[in-house]
Design a protein around this motif. Structure first.
Motif, PDB file in Angstrom:
ATOM      1  N   MET A  11       8.178  -4.744  -7.822  1.00  0.00           N
ATOM      2  CA  MET A  11       7.866  -3.740  -8.780  1.00  0.00           C
ATOM      3  C   MET A  11       7.124  -1.911  -8.983  1.00  0.00           C
ATOM      4  SD  MET A  11      10.321  -6.380 -10.577  1.00  0.00           S
ATOM      5  CE  MET A  11      10.527  -5.157 -12.363  1.00  0.00           C
ATOM      6  N   VAL A  12       6.284  -2.406  -8.625  1.00  0.00           N
ATOM      7  CA  VAL A  12       5.169  -0.993  -9.443  1.00  0.00           C
ATOM      8  C   VAL A  12       5.321  -0.033  -8.071  1.00  0.00           C
ATOM      9  CG1 VAL A  12       3.225  -0.424  -9.212  1.00  0.00           C
ATOM     10  CG2 VAL A  12       4.073  -2.135 -10.766  1.00  0.00           C
ATOM     11  N   TRP A  13       5.256  -0.169  -6.755  1.00  0.00           N
ATOM     12  CA  TRP A  13       5.708   0.675  -5.492  1.00  0.00           C
ATOM     13  C   TRP A  13       6.600   1.059  -5.727  1.00  0.00           C
ATOM     14  CZ3 TRP A  13       2.036   2.511  -3.383  1.00  0.00           C
ATOM     15  CH2 TRP A  13       0.689   1.994  -3.226  1.00  0.00           C
ATOM     16  N   THR A  15       8.161   1.690  -8.442  1.00  0.00           N
ATOM     17  CA  THR A  15       8.996   2.202  -9.290  1.00  0.00           C
ATOM     18  C   THR A  15       7.775   3.570  -8.707  1.00  0.00           C
ATOM     19  OG1 THR A  15       9.081   0.906 -10.324  1.00  0.00           O
ATOM     20  CG2 THR A  15       8.114   2.643 -11.610  1.00  0.00           C
ATOM     21  N   LEU A  16       6.615   4.023  -8.655  1.00  0.00           N
ATOM     22  CA  LEU A  16       6.245   4.789  -7.779  1.00  0.00           C
ATOM     23  C   LEU A  16       6.992   5.073  -7.273  1.00  0.00           C
ATOM     24  CD1 LEU A  16       2.809   3.004  -8.085  1.00  0.00           C
ATOM     25  CD2 LEU A  16       3.170   5.248  -9.068  1.00  0.00           C
ATOM     26  N   GLY A  18       9.871   5.461  -6.226  1.00  0.00           N
ATOM     27  CA  GLY A  18      10.956   6.177  -7.008  1.00  0.00           C
ATOM     28  C   GLY A  18      10.577   7.690  -8.203  1.00  0.00           C
ATOM     29  N   ILE A  19       9.502   7.638  -8.762  1.00  0.00           N
ATOM     30  CA  ILE A  19       9.373   9.060  -9.175  1.00  0.00           C
ATOM     31  C   ILE A  19       8.593   9.708  -8.777  1.00  0.00           C
ATOM     32  CG2 ILE A  19       7.155   9.655 -10.912  1.00  0.00           C
ATOM     33  CD1 ILE A  19       7.503   6.697 -12.134  1.00  0.00           C
TER      34      ILE A  19
END
Length: 176
Positions: A11-13, A15-16, A18-19
């Motif tokens: 999920m962190v990857w 999200t990054l 996506g940003i």
């Protein structure tokens, strides 16, 4: 010992990534392109002035009859579809050497004569103006006031501007 990513790491990857995608899509590439186009155009103006200056200083002969001009000049005209005309003078008359047109969207918004301390002497923005190079006197003829030593040209493209300065004391041509 990890064999696979955990759900939190995935999920962190995601999200990054996506940003990063949202951030890069907001970059205005047209704005960067306009800035670069103005830089290229201003450099072309500078090169044009430097070429005529160097021809004047070196006493370059031109054309097939091999004559060396007494004077060289560059004439910028806003009334004639933004043209740049380079001419040579020999004994009796001016002969057109080269003609270029400004690209669409480019213009010169202001032309100032400056004193050596960079204070504005006079605004000479008009439909036509000339820079004249004469080897025998090593001076530029363009400002009505003889105390003016620097010609400042403000070039625009869309909402960007660059300043080109021609110094008649040291013949330096700078872009600011």
């Amino acid at each position: 010992r990890h064999i696979a990513f955990t759900l939190v790491e995935l999920m962190v990857w995601i999200t990054l990534i996506g940003i990063l995608i949202v951030w890069t899509s907001n970059i205005d590439f047209n704005r960067l392109n306009s800035k670069q186009n103005l830089e290229i155009f201003t450099n072309n103006l500078k090169n044009n002035i430097e070429k005529i200056r160097n021809n004047s200083l070196s006493g370059k002969w031109i054309l097939s009859n091999s004559y060396v001009p007494e004077k060289w000049k560059i004439e910028y005209s806003t009334s004639n579809s933004w043209t740049i005309i380079s001419s040579t003078y020999n004994w009796t008359d001016w002969t057109k050497y080269e003609e270029n047109n400004f690209l669409n969207g480019y213009n010169i918004s202001k032309i100032n004569c400056l004193q050596i301390n960079k204070t504005v002497d006079e605004d000479i923005s008009s439909s036509t103006w000339t820079i004249e190079f004469e080897w025998s006197k090593l001076k530029l003829n363009w400002c009505p006031n003889t105390s003016s030593k620097i010609l400042e040209i403000v070039v625009n493209y869309r909402w960007y501007k660059k300043i080109l300065q021609v110094n008649s004391l040291n013949w330096l041509i700078e872009i600011k």
